[in-house]
Design a protein around this motif. Sequence first.
Motif, PDB file in Angstrom:
ATOM      1  N   TYR A  37       0.889  -1.223  -0.018  1.00 19.04           N
ATOM      2  CA  TYR A  37      -0.128  -0.028   0.205  1.00 19.04           C
ATOM      3  C   TYR A  37       0.789   1.271  -0.121  1.00 19.04           C
ATOM      4  CZ  TYR A  37      -3.534   3.494   1.379  1.00 19.04           C
ATOM      5  OH  TYR A  37      -4.252   4.593   1.356  1.00 19.04           O
ATOM      6  N   GLU A  38       0.149   2.300  -0.862  1.00 18.67           N
ATOM      7  CA  GLU A  38       1.037   3.591  -0.829  1.00 18.67           C
ATOM      8  C   GLU A  38      -0.128   4.659  -0.703  1.00 18.67           C
ATOM      9  OE1 GLU A  38       4.069   5.256  -3.702  1.00 18.67           O
ATOM     10  OE2 GLU A  38       3.769   3.169  -4.526  1.00 18.67           O
ATOM     11  N   PRO A  39      -0.375   5.369   0.148  1.00 20.08           N
ATOM     12  CA  PRO A  39      -1.498   6.391   0.393  1.00 20.08           C
ATOM     13  C   PRO A  39      -1.641   7.260  -1.169  1.00 20.08           C
ATOM     14  CG  PRO A  39      -0.342   6.120   2.199  1.00 20.08           C
ATOM     15  CD  PRO A  39       0.551   5.435   1.359  1.00 20.08           C
ATOM     16  N   ALA A  98      -8.844   3.802   5.170  1.00 20.06           N
ATOM     17  CA  ALA A  98     -10.039   3.789   4.539  1.00 20.06           C
ATOM     18  C   ALA A  98     -11.119   4.400   4.584  1.00 20.06           C
ATOM     19  CB  ALA A  98     -10.160   1.989   4.489  1.00 20.06           C
ATOM     20  N   VAL A  99     -11.868   4.803   3.570  1.00 21.49           N
ATOM     21  CA  VAL A  99     -13.199   5.548   3.721  1.00 21.49           C
ATOM     22  C   VAL A  99     -14.238   4.938   2.848  1.00 21.49           C
ATOM     23  CG1 VAL A  99     -12.121   7.532   4.833  1.00 21.49           C
ATOM     24  CG2 VAL A  99     -12.475   7.320   2.200  1.00 21.49           C
ATOM     25  N   GLY A 121     -14.829  13.251  -6.066  1.00 21.03           N
ATOM     26  CA  GLY A 121     -14.840  12.858  -4.638  1.00 21.03           C
ATOM     27  C   GLY A 121     -13.782  12.010  -4.545  1.00 21.03           C
ATOM     28  N   VAL A 122     -13.446  10.887  -5.301  1.00 15.99           N
ATOM     29  CA  VAL A 122     -12.763   9.829  -5.194  1.00 15.99           C
ATOM     30  C   VAL A 122     -11.137  10.414  -5.151  1.00 15.99           C
ATOM     31  CG1 VAL A 122     -11.595   7.645  -5.953  1.00 15.99           C
ATOM     32  CG2 VAL A 122     -13.916   8.016  -5.811  1.00 15.99           C
ATOM     33  N   PHE A 130      -6.447   9.231   1.654  1.00 12.77           N
ATOM     34  CA  PHE A 130      -7.455   8.158   2.058  1.00 12.77           C
ATOM     35  C   PHE A 130      -7.424   6.926   1.191  1.00 12.77           C
ATOM     36  CE2 PHE A 130      -9.743  11.985   3.852  1.00 12.77           C
ATOM     37  CZ  PHE A 130      -9.575  11.611   5.293  1.00 12.77           C
ATOM     38  N   LEU A 131      -7.766   5.849   1.643  1.00 12.67           N
ATOM     39  CA  LEU A 131      -8.114   4.700   0.626  1.00 12.67           C
ATOM     40  C   LEU A 131      -9.345   4.439   0.181  1.00 12.67           C
ATOM     41  CD1 LEU A 131      -7.353   2.108  -0.893  1.00 12.67           C
ATOM     42  CD2 LEU A 131      -7.626   0.937   1.415  1.00 12.67           C
ATOM     43  N   PRO A 132      -9.982   5.102  -0.836  1.00 14.04           N
ATOM     44  CA  PRO A 132     -11.529   4.835  -1.163  1.00 14.04           C
ATOM     45  C   PRO A 132     -11.577   3.311  -1.490  1.00 14.04           C
ATOM     46  CG  PRO A 132     -10.521   6.380  -2.637  1.00 14.04           C
ATOM     47  CD  PRO A 132      -9.322   5.712  -2.008  1.00 14.04           C
ATOM     48  N   VAL A 133     -12.995   2.980  -0.571  1.00 10.46           N
ATOM     49  CA  VAL A 133     -13.371   1.530  -0.747  1.00 10.46           C
ATOM     50  C   VAL A 133     -14.601   1.817  -1.437  1.00 10.46           C
ATOM     51  CG1 VAL A 133     -14.032  -0.536   0.318  1.00 10.46           C
ATOM     52  CG2 VAL A 133     -12.023   0.798   1.092  1.00 10.46           C
ATOM     53  N   VAL A 134     -14.836   1.196  -2.827  1.00 11.36           N
ATOM     54  CA  VAL A 134     -16.162   1.689  -3.382  1.00 11.36           C
ATOM     55  C   VAL A 134     -16.957   0.440  -3.657  1.00 11.36           C
ATOM     56  CG1 VAL A 134     -17.027   2.580  -5.678  1.00 11.36           C
ATOM     57  CG2 VAL A 134     -14.565   3.182  -4.931  1.00 11.36           C
ATOM     58  N   GLN A 135     -18.108   0.422  -3.262  1.00  8.40           N
ATOM     59  CA  GLN A 135     -19.004  -0.698  -3.152  1.00  8.40           C
ATOM     60  C   GLN A 135     -19.908  -0.815  -4.602  1.00  8.40           C
ATOM     61  OE1 GLN A 135     -21.187   0.558   0.365  1.00  8.40           O
ATOM     62  NE2 GLN A 135     -23.094   0.400  -1.046  1.00  8.40           N
TER      63      GLN A 135
END
Length: 246
Positions: A37-39, A98-99, A121-122, A130-135
């Motif tokens: 992981y790299e922010p 993560a968001v 937004g992403v 942040f790490l966007p976690v998209v559903q």
Amino acid sequence: MTTILKLGGSVITEKDQPETVDEATLEQVVDAVVDAYEPGKFVVVHGGGSFGHHHAAKHGYSKTDGTRNATAVTDVHRAMSVLNDAVVDAFQARDVAAVPVSPLSVARRDAAATLSFPADGVETALDEGFLPVVQADPIVQEGAGATILSGDEIVVTLGESLGANRVGLCSTVPGVLDAEGNVIPEIDDFDEVASVLGESDSTDVTGGMAGKVQSLLALSAPAAIFDPAALGPFLRGEDVGTVVDG
Ligand code: IPE
């Protein structure tokens, strides 16, 4: 270098048991991501597995067939949000910022079913570390009520708008398999593989492997389809599974 990784619903859930997270596999894939992981350089997308598909099937809607029943929308959306929480929490437990990102509030299809998913937004979430976690989620569609937006479609649209250079789909299979069960290393044309792309084995309202390959052929960046065992090597930059490059 931006990486978009989709965690298949079948990978992180028990696909045949309603609304059950596969905790062991979720932990395994999150560990692999955290190692690389790299922010600001990483987006995670996830599918529905046993949280999304059965609600959508019960209400009779899919990626292409819409519904105007608000309960159908909230049943899928809320179940997907529970799964999203589990993924976000697994990253936060490893100190990754993560968001959650929910397409229902921002994405739409027009009357010709063309998707629009504003990515600003992403992008800002990435810029802020942040790490966007998209559903995967239901979204509104002009003239059809609401339809399902699959994780594969999210990968393609965000892949384009963020200019992602690495795109990975972590699935339960090691890649796209030929008639003998061997992984096809590269696909650049749907017709060449149409005959071997069978139907998905569980309730799947978004098109199984055929839909996956078709979506990925539309993406400018090459995309790899692989299983959890290959996630670490993929994130280290190796060629794994099937590379789909339209
Ligand atoms: C569909 O997303 C999810 C819903 C039914 C809401 P995907 O098609 O990307 O899900 P998986 O990865 O196949 O489970």
